[in-house]
Design an enzyme around this catalytic site. Structure first.
Site, PDB file in Angstrom:
ATOM      1  N   TYR A 146       0.821  -1.211   0.000  1.00 60.61           N
ATOM      2  CA  TYR A 146       0.000   0.000   0.000  1.00 60.61           C
ATOM      3  C   TYR A 146       0.854   1.260   0.000  1.00 60.61           C
ATOM      4  O   TYR A 146       0.386   2.322  -0.403  1.00 60.61           O
ATOM      5  CB  TYR A 146      -0.960   0.005   1.200  1.00 60.61           C
ATOM      6  CG  TYR A 146      -2.035  -1.067   1.141  1.00 60.61           C
ATOM      7  CD1 TYR A 146      -1.925  -2.149   0.282  1.00 60.61           C
ATOM      8  CD2 TYR A 146      -3.163  -0.998   1.934  1.00 60.61           C
ATOM      9  CE1 TYR A 146      -2.890  -3.131   0.231  1.00 60.61           C
ATOM     10  CE2 TYR A 146      -4.145  -1.978   1.889  1.00 60.61           C
ATOM     11  CZ  TYR A 146      -3.996  -3.046   1.025  1.00 60.61           C
ATOM     12  OH  TYR A 146      -4.968  -4.025   0.973  1.00 60.61           O
ATOM     13  N   ASP A 252      -5.449  -6.275   5.886  1.00 56.50           N
ATOM     14  CA  ASP A 252      -6.641  -5.653   5.320  1.00 56.50           C
ATOM     15  C   ASP A 252      -7.661  -6.746   4.989  1.00 56.50           C
ATOM     16  O   ASP A 252      -8.848  -6.653   5.333  1.00 56.50           O
ATOM     17  CB  ASP A 252      -6.241  -4.868   4.055  1.00 56.50           C
ATOM     18  CG  ASP A 252      -7.384  -4.026   3.510  1.00 56.50           C
ATOM     19  OD1 ASP A 252      -8.334  -3.748   4.264  1.00 56.50           O
ATOM     20  OD2 ASP A 252      -7.321  -3.657   2.323  1.00 56.50           O
ATOM     21  N   ASP A 256     -11.154  -8.059   7.329  1.00 58.67           N
ATOM     22  CA  ASP A 256     -12.515  -8.060   6.779  1.00 58.67           C
ATOM     23  C   ASP A 256     -13.136  -9.444   6.928  1.00 58.67           C
ATOM     24  O   ASP A 256     -14.338  -9.581   7.196  1.00 58.67           O
ATOM     25  CB  ASP A 256     -12.527  -7.664   5.288  1.00 58.67           C
ATOM     26  CG  ASP A 256     -12.765  -6.169   5.097  1.00 58.67           C
ATOM     27  OD1 ASP A 256     -12.332  -5.394   5.981  1.00 58.67           O
ATOM     28  OD2 ASP A 256     -13.360  -5.775   4.078  1.00 58.67           O
TER      29      ASP A 256
HETATM   30  C1  IPM Z   1      -9.283  -0.545   5.885  1.00 57.27           C
HETATM   31  C2  IPM Z   1      -9.757  -0.038   4.563  1.00 57.27           C
HETATM   32  C3  IPM Z   1      -8.657   0.796   3.942  1.00 57.27           C
HETATM   33  C4  IPM Z   1      -7.422  -0.070   3.771  1.00 57.27           C
HETATM   34  C5  IPM Z   1      -9.062   1.460   2.625  1.00 57.27           C
HETATM   35  C6  IPM Z   1     -10.293   2.317   2.793  1.00 57.27           C
HETATM   36  C7  IPM Z   1      -7.924   2.248   2.022  1.00 57.27           C
HETATM   37  O1  IPM Z   1     -10.131  -1.082   3.744  1.00 57.27           O
HETATM   38  O2  IPM Z   1      -8.959   0.286   6.762  1.00 57.27           O
HETATM   39  O3  IPM Z   1      -9.234  -1.764   6.058  1.00 57.27           O
HETATM   40  O4  IPM Z   1      -7.293  -0.752   2.760  1.00 57.27           O
HETATM   41  O5  IPM Z   1      -6.604  -0.081   4.654  1.00 57.27           O
HETATM   42 MG    MG Z   2     -10.089  -2.943   4.671  1.00 53.93          MG
END
Ligand code: IPM
Ligand code: MG
Length: 368
Positions: A146, A252, A256
């Site tokens: 990232y 990330d 999720d």
């Molecule tokens: C998170 C989100 C962010 C990330 C996005 C919005 C850039 O998905 O905080 O997990 O990828 O870190």
């Molecule tokens: Mg995320």
């Protein structure tokens, strides 16, 4: 009396609605404790871009620089709406990643927590949930793909290409490992190190440093597990995990999935901690499809407040009571339409009602 400045970045979509509930709680915490908060709202995200031409305006940077802690709502728009903003000004690239970079918030704590009272939200079978889920995902937040070098162009064959690099220095890995081992030491003394060293060189270095740091924590057992296998086990046997540490993109994705096994990203607060500054945010997006309807659950926003109370203001006991207050509201059968359907034991309430009920529960608990 201690006094703290908090920057409030409402964000987009459901952000302002759930932020209003977080503010209710902060005001109550002030009344109940020997503490005062100076709360300053500042624009951040897509709305900020439409108002002022930048998703992270200078005035907001200034407010954040002066704040003792930052509470941030979700940002972003639907895919179609995002296209109306130039790529580098879209709120993820233009505001969120710069916020993380500015304060070097390299540690991201993402609790995946499902006490039995919330088990009905989970898509997992009761025999898999067992006594509940209680995992702390620790995601490295300012390195890896990232933040690495990015390049797009046309190659010698006239074809479009893209290149993004996954970069880590040993110091970046060492400091997140230190946090992971310390966290594991305070909990069950087992650390799952998530990697992909059968393919990625970055994971080979990651694991080498894990072994080095482990020397200082002989009381913590390290279990190494490949990221793809970890994804499977999160569904099949989440009880095998306690503290998990991983690089940015793995974190990330797996965090999720953590929201998925709980039943909703609406149950995922988080804390992003740097050497001098910390900010707190729900792990979910701005849910533009349900914005403005007063139906989004504020759990992840209020949970982020609880993490702030503990990690920025040393109010550990009050933070625990706030968690309990939220669990009690669910335990009494109340929920919001984004998380539940009416019927059975579920009584549907609005975002603001849910916030009021959490406040009422907290207000009924004794202070220290
Ligand atoms: C998170 C989100 C962010 C990330 C996005 C919005 C850039 O998905 O905080 O997990 O990828 O870190
Ligand atoms: Mg995320």
């Amino acid at each position: 009396m201690s006094s703290y400045k908090i920057a409030l970045l409402d964000g987009d979509g459901i952000g302002p609605e759930i932020m209003a509930e977080a503010v209710k709680i902060l005001k109550l915490v002030e009344e109940r404790n020997d503490i005062s908060f100076e709360l300053t709202h500042a624009p951040f995200g897509a709305n900020a871009f439409f108002e002022s031409g930048h998703p992270f305006p200078d005035a907001t940077k200034d407010i954040c620089d002066k704040a003792d802690a930052i509470l941030k709502g979700p940002i972003g728009l639907s895919h179609e709406e995002s296209q109306k903003i130039p790529v580098d000004m879209q709120p993820e690239r233009g505001a969120l990643l710069p916020l993380r970079r500015r304060y070097n918030t390299y540690v991201n704590f993402r609790p995946v927590y499902l006490p039995l009272g919330l088990a009905h939200f989970s898509p997992l079978k009761p025999e898999i949930i067992g006594e509940g889920i209680d995992i702390m995902i620790i995601r490295e937040l300012v390195g890896g793909l990232y933040f690495g070098h990015k390049e797009t162009g046309i190659n010698e064959d006239g074809r479009r290409y893209v290149s993004e690099t996954l970069e880590y220095t040993e110091d970046q890995i060492k400091r997140i490992m230190e946090v992971a081992f310390k966290t594991a030491r305070k909990r069950k003394k087992v650390l799952h190190n998530i990697h992909k060293s059968n393919v990625l060189k970055s994971s080979v270095l990651w694991n080498e440093i894990c072994v080095e740091v482990a020397q200082d924590y002989p009381d913590v057992e390290v279990i190494n597990i490949l990221v793809d296998a970890a994804a499977t086990y999160l569904c099949l046997n989440p009880g095998m995990f306690d503290v998990m540490v991983m690089e940015n993109m793995f974190g990330d994705i797996l965090s999720d999935q953590g929201g998925g096994i709980l039943g909703s990203l609406g149950l995922m607060p988080s804390a992003c901690i740097g050497p001098e500054k910390a900010y707190y945010e729900p792990s979910h997006g701005s849910a533009p499809d349900i914005a403005g309807q007063n139906i989004a659950n504020p759990y992840s926003m209020i949970g982020s407040v609880a993490m702030m109370l503990e990690m920025s203001f040393n109010l550990d006991a009050e933070a625990k009571r706030l968690w309990q207050a939220m669990q009690s509201v669910f335990a009494k059968g109340f929920s919001t339409p984004d998380l539940s359907k009416a019927g059975g034991d579920v009584k549907l309430v609005s975002t603001s009602d849910f916030g009021d009920m959490v406040a009422e529960e907290l207000a009924s608990m004794p202070t220290n």
